[in-house]
Write a protein that holds these residues in place. Sequence first.
Motif, PDB file in Angstrom:
ATOM      1  N   LEU A   1      16.896   0.823 -10.338  1.00  0.00           N
ATOM      2  CA  LEU A   1      18.125   0.326  -9.721  1.00  0.00           C
ATOM      3  C   LEU A   1      18.159  -1.197  -9.686  1.00  0.00           C
ATOM      4  O   LEU A   1      19.226  -1.790  -9.543  1.00  0.00           O
ATOM      5  CB  LEU A   1      18.265   0.884  -8.297  1.00  0.00           C
ATOM      6  CG  LEU A   1      18.416   2.401  -8.171  1.00  0.00           C
ATOM      7  CD1 LEU A   1      18.375   2.806  -6.697  1.00  0.00           C
ATOM      8  CD2 LEU A   1      19.706   2.876  -8.825  1.00  0.00           C
ATOM      9  N   HIS A   2      16.986  -1.823  -9.809  1.00  0.00           N
ATOM     10  CA  HIS A   2      16.891  -3.275  -9.696  1.00  0.00           C
ATOM     11  C   HIS A   2      16.574  -3.934 -11.037  1.00  0.00           C
ATOM     12  O   HIS A   2      16.111  -5.080 -11.066  1.00  0.00           O
ATOM     13  CB  HIS A   2      15.831  -3.644  -8.659  1.00  0.00           C
ATOM     14  CG  HIS A   2      16.099  -3.065  -7.305  1.00  0.00           C
ATOM     15  ND1 HIS A   2      17.128  -3.504  -6.505  1.00  0.00           N
ATOM     16  CD2 HIS A   2      15.484  -2.053  -6.638  1.00  0.00           C
ATOM     17  CE1 HIS A   2      17.126  -2.806  -5.374  1.00  0.00           C
ATOM     18  NE2 HIS A   2      16.147  -1.932  -5.440  1.00  0.00           N
TER      19      HIS A   2
ATOM     20  N   LEU B   1      15.632  -7.940 -12.017  1.00  0.00           N
ATOM     21  CA  LEU B   1      14.386  -8.348 -12.659  1.00  0.00           C
ATOM     22  C   LEU B   1      14.649  -9.070 -13.981  1.00  0.00           C
ATOM     23  O   LEU B   1      13.985 -10.064 -14.297  1.00  0.00           O
ATOM     24  CB  LEU B   1      13.495  -7.126 -12.883  1.00  0.00           C
ATOM     25  CG  LEU B   1      12.903  -6.504 -11.621  1.00  0.00           C
ATOM     26  CD1 LEU B   1      12.221  -5.174 -11.950  1.00  0.00           C
ATOM     27  CD2 LEU B   1      11.931  -7.449 -10.931  1.00  0.00           C
ATOM     28  N   SER B   2      15.617  -8.589 -14.737  1.00  0.00           N
ATOM     29  CA  SER B   2      15.945  -9.250 -16.009  1.00  0.00           C
ATOM     30  C   SER B   2      16.441 -10.668 -15.760  1.00  0.00           C
ATOM     31  O   SER B   2      16.071 -11.610 -16.470  1.00  0.00           O
ATOM     32  CB  SER B   2      17.015  -8.444 -16.758  1.00  0.00           C
ATOM     33  OG  SER B   2      16.520  -7.171 -17.110  1.00  0.00           O
ATOM     34  N   SER B   3      17.277 -10.822 -14.736  1.00  0.00           N
ATOM     35  CA  SER B   3      17.781 -12.148 -14.392  1.00  0.00           C
ATOM     36  C   SER B   3      16.651 -13.062 -13.926  1.00  0.00           C
ATOM     37  O   SER B   3      16.610 -14.254 -14.263  1.00  0.00           O
ATOM     38  CB  SER B   3      18.846 -12.028 -13.297  1.00  0.00           C
ATOM     39  OG  SER B   3      19.282 -13.302 -12.867  1.00  0.00           O
TER      40      SER B   3
ATOM     41  N   PRO C   1       4.429  -5.571  -4.070  1.00  0.00           N
ATOM     42  CA  PRO C   1       3.752  -6.472  -5.016  1.00  0.00           C
ATOM     43  C   PRO C   1       3.703  -5.919  -6.444  1.00  0.00           C
ATOM     44  O   PRO C   1       3.867  -6.676  -7.411  1.00  0.00           O
ATOM     45  CB  PRO C   1       2.344  -6.610  -4.420  1.00  0.00           C
ATOM     46  CG  PRO C   1       2.556  -6.447  -2.953  1.00  0.00           C
ATOM     47  CD  PRO C   1       3.605  -5.374  -2.850  1.00  0.00           C
ATOM     48  N   VAL C   2       3.479  -4.610  -6.583  1.00  0.00           N
ATOM     49  CA  VAL C   2       3.435  -4.011  -7.921  1.00  0.00           C
ATOM     50  C   VAL C   2       4.818  -4.045  -8.575  1.00  0.00           C
ATOM     51  O   VAL C   2       4.936  -4.248  -9.785  1.00  0.00           O
ATOM     52  CB  VAL C   2       2.887  -2.570  -7.854  1.00  0.00           C
ATOM     53  CG1 VAL C   2       3.059  -1.863  -9.197  1.00  0.00           C
ATOM     54  CG2 VAL C   2       1.422  -2.585  -7.453  1.00  0.00           C
ATOM     55  N   PHE C   3       5.866  -3.872  -7.780  1.00  0.00           N
ATOM     56  CA  PHE C   3       7.233  -3.981  -8.302  1.00  0.00           C
ATOM     57  C   PHE C   3       7.434  -5.319  -8.999  1.00  0.00           C
ATOM     58  O   PHE C   3       7.987  -5.382 -10.115  1.00  0.00           O
ATOM     59  CB  PHE C   3       8.221  -3.822  -7.148  1.00  0.00           C
ATOM     60  CG  PHE C   3       9.641  -4.218  -7.473  1.00  0.00           C
ATOM     61  CD1 PHE C   3      10.484  -3.341  -8.138  1.00  0.00           C
ATOM     62  CD2 PHE C   3      10.129  -5.469  -7.108  1.00  0.00           C
ATOM     63  CE1 PHE C   3      11.795  -3.699  -8.445  1.00  0.00           C
ATOM     64  CE2 PHE C   3      11.442  -5.839  -7.399  1.00  0.00           C
ATOM     65  CZ  PHE C   3      12.273  -4.954  -8.074  1.00  0.00           C
TER      66      PHE C   3
ATOM     67  N   GLN D   1      17.947 -14.626  -4.330  1.00  0.00           N
ATOM     68  CA  GLN D   1      18.040 -13.548  -3.353  1.00  0.00           C
ATOM     69  C   GLN D   1      17.247 -12.332  -3.822  1.00  0.00           C
ATOM     70  O   GLN D   1      17.503 -11.780  -4.890  1.00  0.00           O
ATOM     71  CB  GLN D   1      19.504 -13.144  -3.140  1.00  0.00           C
ATOM     72  CG  GLN D   1      19.725 -11.996  -2.178  1.00  0.00           C
ATOM     73  CD  GLN D   1      19.429 -12.382  -0.726  1.00  0.00           C
ATOM     74  OE1 GLN D   1      19.749 -13.483  -0.300  1.00  0.00           O
ATOM     75  NE2 GLN D   1      18.826 -11.474   0.016  1.00  0.00           N
ATOM     76  N   ALA D   2      16.278 -11.920  -3.016  1.00  0.00           N
ATOM     77  CA  ALA D   2      15.460 -10.757  -3.355  1.00  0.00           C
ATOM     78  C   ALA D   2      16.114  -9.480  -2.842  1.00  0.00           C
ATOM     79  O   ALA D   2      16.783  -9.486  -1.807  1.00  0.00           O
ATOM     80  CB  ALA D   2      14.061 -10.902  -2.748  1.00  0.00           C
TER      81      ALA D   2
END
Length: 246
Positions: free
Chosen positions: A59-60, A64-66, A119-121, A47-48
């Motif tokens: 906050l995300h 990202l780590s997961s 995309p950069v995120f 899930q994005a």
Amino acid sequence: MSAVLIIGASSAIGGALAKHYLQQGDTVLWLSRFAADVDHPQLYSIQAPDLEGQTDWALHQDFLSSLVNSLFQHQVSLIFNCIGWLHQGADSKLLPEKSISQSSVVLIRKTLQLNLEVPVFYLQGLWPYLSKTPGVRYLQLSAKVGSISDNQIGGWYSYRSAKAALNQWIKTASIELKRHNKTAVLVSLHPGTTDSALSAPFQRNLPSGQLKTPAQTALYLAEVALQLKPEQSGLLLNWDGAVVSF
């Protein structure tokens, strides 16, 4: 058997790529805000987050780590980022500009956010994986209209500018990535005109044979990915593998 991450997998091209690699026997990580329309034992749905309007990527960080952990777990060797935006249906204020008089703050900001910021995120968030994984290939879907030298007819101010900025970002990131991982490949990729909701309003006057089905596009892009070499990192490539000038 290898593993592939498809970012924006619910798009026409993203979904076709997922189905292509599943048919090849590969593991597919489906990353999208929307549920997969495919049921397959080798498909893993992720899930994005909804990034529209977000101003703080921190906050995300847990997401990202997961995600990075999942890539290491599945030993992903190939990543497609299929996120992009061109218009919003019947809203005439959110269509590509034919004239500079049609440009607006709302259109410019939305176009830049969905074609550059998001995309950069993902590129930044996956950097710990890209910089450490031998032979990893990252293909960022972009557009030929982002080529400044190829622009001969004008129009589409916001979209052209966003894709040109994206191409520059990929080029610059590829230089940094090479310092950490000489075997990685990071490219921008023009998928060609594909029959999808994105291209639907602009298909009427296309030359015969130019419009491809999502499945056809997926085959071409998969072949480009297969042939990628580290010395191509930073390039803008056409759907047939040819180099497109910036």
